[in-house]
Scaffold this active site. Structure first.
Site, PDB file in Angstrom:
ATOM      1  CD  GLU A  31     -57.033  11.777 137.758  1.00  0.00           C
ATOM      2  OE1 GLU A  31     -56.651  12.012 136.596  1.00  0.00           O
ATOM      3  OE2 GLU A  31     -56.394  11.041 138.545  1.00  0.00           O
ATOM      4  CB  CYS A  61     -46.531  17.671 138.278  1.00  0.00           C
ATOM      5  SG  CYS A  61     -47.900  16.735 137.561  1.00  0.00           S
ATOM      6  CE  LYS A 121     -46.835   8.595 144.210  1.00  0.00           C
ATOM      7  NZ  LYS A 121     -47.900   7.863 143.491  1.00  0.00           N
TER       8      LYS A 121
END
Length: 287
Positions: free
Chosen positions: A126, A73, A100
Site C-alpha cells: 500500500e 502506476c 500477474k
C-alpha cells in the site's frame, strides 16, 4: 577460585548468547539493515525492467531493498519518489498487472503494487504505508513534517486530491460517465491545492523543497498532459491556476521526480492500450 570465576563467566556468556540470539534474529526482520539506511545510490537504477507475468520466475532475493512496481502506476510511483528523494539504493521488479505472476501475493497480499521487500519475504504494501515506513526507517532527508498539525493538514490535502484520481480514470476508461459533479469536484480539488500554496507562501507545499505531500500528489499531475489529449476538460486552466502550474513546473525539475519522469507521448500510448484493455508495459524499452 580463578577457575570457578572463569567457569561462571563462561556460563553467563553462553546463556546470554542463547537468550539474545533469537532477539537479534527477530530484529533483522523488524529493523532495516544498518548499512542500508545510509547507503546512497551508487549507480543508475533501472526503472524499466521487463514487467514479469504469469509463468515468469521470481528473481532471487539479493539482500537489497526491493520495490515491486509497475512503471506506469501512479500509486507505485509514490514509493519510487520517496526512495529517490532519500537517495536510497534499491532494485525494481516490475509486474504485469494484467497477467500477474503466481508469486505476487507472496510479496503483496492484495496482489497490488507497490510493495517493498525489506528482507526476504518480509514485505510492506500500500503506497502511503510504504512511504511512511520508509520515512521512519531511513531518517535521511525526512519527508513527513514533525509537527502533528502540519502532518494532519498534509494528509487532508492528499485526501483532497481524490477527484483528480477519479478524473484520470474516467477520462481514459469511462469518458461518457464524466458528470458535471465530477468536473466541479476536479476544479475544486485543483483550487484547494492552489489555495494551500498561496497560504503557505512556499515554493512547494512542504517548503523550499518537496516533501511527503508533494510526492504523494505529484503522479497525477504528471499525467495531466497526456490526459488532455483524450479530453481537454482534464487540463489545467492557466488563467485560473497559474500558481499551480508554476508549482508543477518546479516539481518536474526536482531530481527525485525528473529521474522517473515519463514523457507525455509515452503516457498517452500507455493510456490508449489501457483503454483497450491491453496496455503495453514495455513502451520505455522499445526501439
Amino acid at each position: 577460585m580463578i577457575t570457578s570465576t572463569l567457569t561462571f563467566a563462561m556460563h553467563i556468556l553462553v546463556s546470554s548468547y542463547k537468550l539474545l540470539g533469537p532477539v537479534g534474529q527477530l530484529l533483522e526482520y523488524v529493523l532495516p539493515y544498518r548499512n542500508m539506511s545510509s547507503k546512497a545510490i551508487t549507480g543508475k537504477i533501472n526503472f524499466n525492467t521487463k514487467h514479469l507475468k504469469r509463468g515468469d520466475p521470481l528473481p532471487p532475493y539479493n539482500g537489497k531493498l526491493r520495490v515491486y512496481n509497475m512503471r506506469y502506476c501512479p500509486f507505485a510511483q509514490r514509493t519510487i519518489l520517496a526512495l529517490n528523494a532519500k537517495q536510497m539504493d534499491y532494485e525494481v521488479v516490475n509486474i504485469n498487472l494484467m497477467d500477474k505472476p503466481e508469486w505476487l501475493t507472496r510479496k503483496s497480499a492484495f496482489g497490488k503494487v507497490p510493495a517493498i521487500e525489506i528482507n526476504e519475504d518480509v514485505c510492506i504494501f500500500e503506497s502511503l504505508v510504504t512511504v511512511e515506513y520508509l520515512d521512519e526507517a531511513y531518517p535521511q532527508r525526512p519527508l513527513l513534517p514533525k509537527d502533528p498539525l502540519r502532518k494532519a493538514l498534509d494528509k487532508i490535502l492528499i485526501e483532497a486530491s481524490g477527484p483528480i484520481h477519479t478524473m484520470m480514470f474516467k477520462t481514459v476508461k469511462m469518458p461518457d460517465s464524466i458528470t458535471e459533479d465530477n468536473l466541479k469536484a476536479y476544479e475544486s480539488s485543483l483550487q484547494y491545492i492552489q489555495n494551500e500554496l498561496i497560504n503557505r507562501k512556499t515554493k512547494f507545499l512542504s517548503g523550499n523543497e518537496p516533501g511527503y505531500v508533494d510526492y504523494m500528489i505529484w503522479p497525477w499531475f504528471e499525467r495531466i498532459g497526456a490526459l488532455k489529449k483524450f479530453d481537454e476538460r482534464a487540463g489545467i486552466d492557466s488563467s485560473k491556476f497559474g500558481l499551480l502550474l508554476e508549482y508543477c513546473s518546479n516539481m518536474a525539475k526536482d531530481p527525485a521526480v525528473s529521474d522517473y519522469l515519463l514523457p507525455d507521448d509515452i503516457l498517452f500510448k500507455y493510456f490508449e492500450g489501457y483503454k483497450a484493455g491491453a496496455p503495453n508495459y514495455e513502451l520505455m524499452t522499445e526501439e
